[in-house]
Design an enzyme around this catalytic site. Structure first.
Site: not given
Ligand code: CP3
Length: 341
Positions: A23, A27, A36, A72, A148
């Site tokens: 990652r 952010r 973003r 992703d 998921y």
């Protein structure tokens, strides 16, 4: 060309320990947050120019030894027919989760061209990197993807996932087989587009007992690594909470085994075997500690790796969004300096 990362994957000698962070584009970087603000997560992933741009953001700012393509793990699920949304502030949601036999049957075993935007992003990122550092491709592993798909998002206890496993094993294996075939084709396409290594993320597989891993997961993961062997690029096999199944993960495959922070690196490596490389294993929250404390923990990991060939420094899991960015820069410097041969 900085090829420390690829050399360490092959357990060849290096001048210092290569480092990259899961990652690493995200952010905690203001460059990412600005982009973003203008585009959704899915737009970033599906616009090759933007995905390539984000891939390079951490490389332009820090002396990292590898880039990882921005995408992703859940994108293939969408292509297989699931309705995926990255909901603001609550993570990924799948609006039509897989619960019954008919849900598994309706999942399309895509051949991968539906995800060509990732291949395009890889081509553009390789061009922009211009040989500076190698580019890593990745996919989710069948168990983590299944969790998921079945839960419809993140989960704490994986009750629905394990229930399918225990109550409808045939259906479970059918789902895992579909996912394994899709992941194999998708990773092959990433390699053909220019990915110089690939990582399989089985982030949540540590919720299983060793017995259940062997029965319900291992054969499917093995199929992926077997299917990709002849592509000839290093393959990284990552999971968290995996202390009890490291030997089985090694058996399932991967030239490099990802190790989280719950176990000492030397103990993990002894379990995995020295004929494999290891990646890890700093707790991501360590990066919030004072610099002296970060240094002490980096030194401990490097001491445990003991100068052996085949250690790639990484966090034990992805970097967190509120991580102080100057600590990231300092940690990378410490890793390179303290590991100089
Ligand atoms: O490592 C990289 O820099 C490449 C990009 C990457 C992302 N996700 C971007 C992302 C990678 C390798 C992933 C993998 C991923 N995605 C995993 C496996 C790794 C892990 O952390 O366990 C998992 C489980 C996912 C699923 C996922 N995607 C979750 C749970 C979330 C929400 C949590 C969060 O951090 O917000 C995402 C969204 C996501 N994927 C973001 C990023 C940068 C945040 C999106 C945003 O900008 O709002």
């Amino acid at each position: 060309m900085n090829d420390r990362f690829l050399k360490a994957c092959r357990r060849e000698p290096v001048d210092c320990t290569p480092v990259w962070f899961m990652r690493q584009a995200g952010r905690y970087m203001s460059e990412y947050r600005s982009l973003r603000a203008k585009h959704s997560m899915l737009d970033l992933c599906k616009t090759p120019e933007l995905a390539a741009q984000v891939t390079l953001q951490p490389i332009d700012r820090f002396p990292l030894d590898a880039a990882i393509i921005f995408a992703d793990i859940l994108l293939p699920l969408e292509a297989m027919g699931l309705d995926l949304e990255f909901a603001e502030g609550e993570g990924p949601v799948i609006h039509n989760p897989v619960r019954e036999r008919a849900d598994v049957e309706r999942l399309t075993v895509i051949d991968g061209h539906e995800l060509d935007y990732v291949g395009q992003a890889i081509r553009q990122a390789r061009r922009a990197l211009d040989g500076k550092v190698p580019l890593i491709g990745f996919a989710g592993a069948p168990f983590t993807l299944a969790s998921y798909a079945i839960e419809g998002g993140g989960s704490r206890n994986y009750v629905l996932t394990k229930s399918m496993m225990y109550r409808e094993p045939d259906n479970w294996h059918k789902l895992m087989d579909k996912l394994a075939r899709v992941v194999t084709g998708y990773l092959r396409r990433q390699i053909q587009a220019g990915a110089q290594a690939v990582q399989l993320f089985d982030s949540w597989v540590g919720c299983l007992s060793a017995g259940d891993y062997a029965e319900y997961v291992l054969p499917h993961v093995q199929m992926i690594f077997e299917g990709l062997k002849r592509e000839g690029v290093p393959m990284i096999h990552f999971g968290t909470g995996t202390t009890a199944i490291l030997r089985q993960m090694r058996e399932a495959g991967g030239d490099v085994i990802g190790v989280d922070w719950r176990i000492h690196l030397d103990e993990a490596w002894a379990m995995i075997g020295y004929d494999r490389a290891v990646q890890g294993n700093l707790d991501p929250v360590t990066l919030y500690a004072p610099l002296l404390e970060i240094e002490r923990r980096i030194e401990d990991i490097l001491n445990r790796a003991d100068g052996r060939n085949g250690h790639i420094f990484n966090l034990g899991h992805g970097i967190l969004p509120t991580t102080p960015i100057d600590h990231v820069a300092a940690a990378i410097d410490m890793i390179h300096k303290l590991s100089q041969r």
